[in-house]
Design an enzyme around this catalytic site. Structure first.
Site, PDB file in Angstrom:
ATOM      1  N   GLU A 168      16.713 -23.021  25.647  1.00  0.00           N
ATOM      2  CA  GLU A 168      17.345 -23.446  26.903  1.00  0.00           C
ATOM      3  C   GLU A 168      16.620 -22.903  28.134  1.00  0.00           C
ATOM      4  O   GLU A 168      17.245 -22.344  29.044  1.00  0.00           O
ATOM      5  CB  GLU A 168      18.818 -23.040  26.916  1.00  0.00           C
ATOM      6  CG  GLU A 168      19.611 -23.670  25.781  1.00  0.00           C
ATOM      7  CD  GLU A 168      21.075 -23.229  25.753  1.00  0.00           C
ATOM      8  OE1 GLU A 168      21.499 -22.482  26.670  1.00  0.00           O
ATOM      9  OE2 GLU A 168      21.783 -23.636  24.821  1.00  0.00           O
ATOM     10  N   ASN A 214      14.015 -24.957  21.594  1.00  0.00           N
ATOM     11  CA  ASN A 214      15.356 -25.490  21.348  1.00  0.00           C
ATOM     12  C   ASN A 214      16.089 -25.689  22.674  1.00  0.00           C
ATOM     13  O   ASN A 214      16.077 -24.806  23.533  1.00  0.00           O
ATOM     14  CB  ASN A 214      16.135 -24.495  20.470  1.00  0.00           C
ATOM     15  CG  ASN A 214      17.433 -25.060  19.942  1.00  0.00           C
ATOM     16  OD1 ASN A 214      17.443 -26.117  19.325  1.00  0.00           O
ATOM     17  ND2 ASN A 214      18.531 -24.345  20.162  1.00  0.00           N
ATOM     18  N   HIS A 256      24.858 -31.191  21.143  1.00  0.00           N
ATOM     19  CA  HIS A 256      26.244 -30.960  21.560  1.00  0.00           C
ATOM     20  C   HIS A 256      26.707 -32.176  22.364  1.00  0.00           C
ATOM     21  O   HIS A 256      26.288 -32.377  23.508  1.00  0.00           O
ATOM     22  CB  HIS A 256      26.344 -29.703  22.430  1.00  0.00           C
ATOM     23  CG  HIS A 256      26.061 -28.429  21.711  1.00  0.00           C
ATOM     24  ND1 HIS A 256      26.834 -27.981  20.652  1.00  0.00           N
ATOM     25  CD2 HIS A 256      25.097 -27.493  21.890  1.00  0.00           C
ATOM     26  CE1 HIS A 256      26.355 -26.824  20.221  1.00  0.00           C
ATOM     27  NE2 HIS A 256      25.297 -26.511  20.942  1.00  0.00           N
ATOM     28  N   GLU A 287      22.234 -27.918  16.533  1.00  0.00           N
ATOM     29  CA  GLU A 287      23.555 -27.358  16.865  1.00  0.00           C
ATOM     30  C   GLU A 287      24.580 -28.479  17.042  1.00  0.00           C
ATOM     31  O   GLU A 287      25.354 -28.493  17.992  1.00  0.00           O
ATOM     32  CB  GLU A 287      23.484 -26.520  18.148  1.00  0.00           C
ATOM     33  CG  GLU A 287      22.452 -25.418  18.115  1.00  0.00           C
ATOM     34  CD  GLU A 287      22.431 -24.569  19.388  1.00  0.00           C
ATOM     35  OE1 GLU A 287      23.455 -24.541  20.114  1.00  0.00           O
ATOM     36  OE2 GLU A 287      21.410 -23.917  19.657  1.00  0.00           O
ATOM     37  N   ASP A 289      27.600 -30.823  17.274  1.00  0.00           N
ATOM     38  CA  ASP A 289      29.053 -30.989  17.232  1.00  0.00           C
ATOM     39  C   ASP A 289      29.431 -32.037  18.259  1.00  0.00           C
ATOM     40  O   ASP A 289      28.633 -32.384  19.135  1.00  0.00           O
ATOM     41  CB  ASP A 289      29.822 -29.672  17.453  1.00  0.00           C
ATOM     42  CG  ASP A 289      29.409 -28.915  18.713  1.00  0.00           C
ATOM     43  OD1 ASP A 289      28.883 -29.540  19.657  1.00  0.00           O
ATOM     44  OD2 ASP A 289      29.605 -27.689  18.755  1.00  0.00           O
TER      45      ASP A 289
END
Length: 395
Positions: A168, A214, A256, A287, A289
């Protein structure tokens, strides 16, 4: 006759790849009964989950450990490998929880994604306060970063398949200033050159681990202008790192998503993955979701509000998984937790409240998203879904 024999042989080979016994008249084959990990291995794809170590070791909740072991072929430490967890006191490392996860993975024949070496969040207070009060100089900070990366990667050498080296590092269009830029603690104090340094230091410590950048909100391309298109910005960053000989092996797209947003279709996501692959990079969803707003109706159990969210969630999981399957350089697909019982989302998104972000509910019952992921894995195949292309670590 020859054609029939060929079909039979091919069917047996496929079942062998699934690690199941061929069907018979008395025992028909049910692919939906297979785990995500077994179904994904048909494609050479690794399906993983982030793991909460407290939940994994909770003797009163054995189902969490059972599913973490049986459904997934990779695991990621949700928090145990972050800097504040590993080095809470300067020079003193707490390896125990992270080592437990590695041992769990080895026991269950799983690969491990290391998360994360360099991030501006979850840093120990001794580091941030030292920089703030001037007791840690810029030169010393750079040496601290080098020493931390070297110590962590060396400790886990041979046990980590993919490292999230830098996490990030790029701003968002809604930040100030709105023009995309390198953000956070490390860019502020060391400049953007720390990114290349981190990859080089990680490679020196482990020549065989795959090294990833990432980030979130890089699932699809937007305008194509790096000033306001984060995916394009990261693409150009990776291109320039590669051109400079920096040993970056892959791009991790976090995935996400939220059902309240428009999000993307499969073709948009596949196009972005293909663009990164064109640089010679592996890709991974790291990651995943899909959260939903917990309206009063949802919390009251109103099926008219719950069902559309479950369906939208399943659709979004499917978009990311199908895009990954379509791009043979996409090596792994990791869920950021698999049960709502232990999801990070409700604790983070509170105004308005959000949740329902994983593929199992609080009682470990699989949701529609889980079933649709299985269907995508079962019904995908050549010529549009091909075996994965292994990535060799760049020297």
């Amino acid at each position: 006759m020859k054609l029939r024999r060929w079909i039979t042989a091919g069917a047996v080979a496929t079942l062998a790849a699934l690690n199941v016994t061929p069907a018979t008249a008395g025992r028909p084959y049910d692919p939906a009964a297979q785990s995500l990990r077994d179904l994904a291995m048909r494609h050479g794809l690794y399906v993983g989950t982030a793991v909460d170590l407290a939940a994994l070791n909770d003797a009163t909740d054995p189902r969490y450990r059972e599913l973490a072991a049986s459904e997934f072929s990779t695991v990621t430490a949700e928090n145990a490998m972050k800097w504040e967890s590993l080095e809470p006191t300067r020079g003193t490392y707490n390896w125990g929880p992270a080592d437990e996860l590695v041992a769990f993975a080895h026991q269950h024949h799983q690969r491990v994604r290391g998360h994360v070496l360099v991030w501006h969040n979850q840093l120990p207070s001794w580091l941030t306060s030292g920089v703030e009060d001037g007791s840690i100089s810029t030169a010393e900070l750079r040496q601290i970063l080098h020493d931390h990366i070297t110590a962590v990667v060396t400790h886990f050498k041979g046990s980590i398949w993919q490292w999230d080296v830098v996490n990030e590092a790029v701003s968002d269009p809604w930040d100030t200033p709105s023009t995309l830029h390198y953000k956070g603690f490390w860019a502020q104090h060391l400049g953007p050159g720390y990114i290349a340094d981190a990859f080089r230091w990680a490679r020196a410590a482990d020549p065989k681990a795959l090294l990833f950048y990432n980030d979130y909100n890089i699932e699809a391309l937007g305008s194509g202008d790096p000033a306001n298109d984060k995916t394009q910005f990261v693409y150009e960053m990776a291109r320039d790192l590669r051109a400079a000989g920096v040993p970056i092996d892959g791009i991790g797209s976090q995935g996400h998503l939220g059902t309240q947003y428009g999000n993307y279709d499969t073709f948009q996501v596949a196009t972005a993955l293909k663009k990164f692959a064109g640089l010679g990079l592996a890709t991974a969803f790291t990651e995943v979701d899909v959260r939903s707003q917990l309206t009063d109706g949802v919390q009251a159990g109103d099926s008219a509000e719950i069902n559309p969210r479950l369906q939208a969630s399943a659709a979004n999981f499917g978009v990311l998984l199908r895009a990954c399957l379509a791009e043979s350089h996409c090596l792994s697909f990791t869920l950021w937790g698999f049960t709502d019982k232990h999801s990070w989302v409700p604790g983070w998104f509170k105004n308005p409240p959000e949740g329902m972000a994983t593929v199992y509910d609080e009682n470990y019952q699989p949701k529609r998203a889980y079933q649709e992921m299985k269907a995508d894995l079962i019904y995908s195949g050549p010529p549009f879904v091909l075996p994965r292309v292994p990535q060799q670590p760049r020297r």
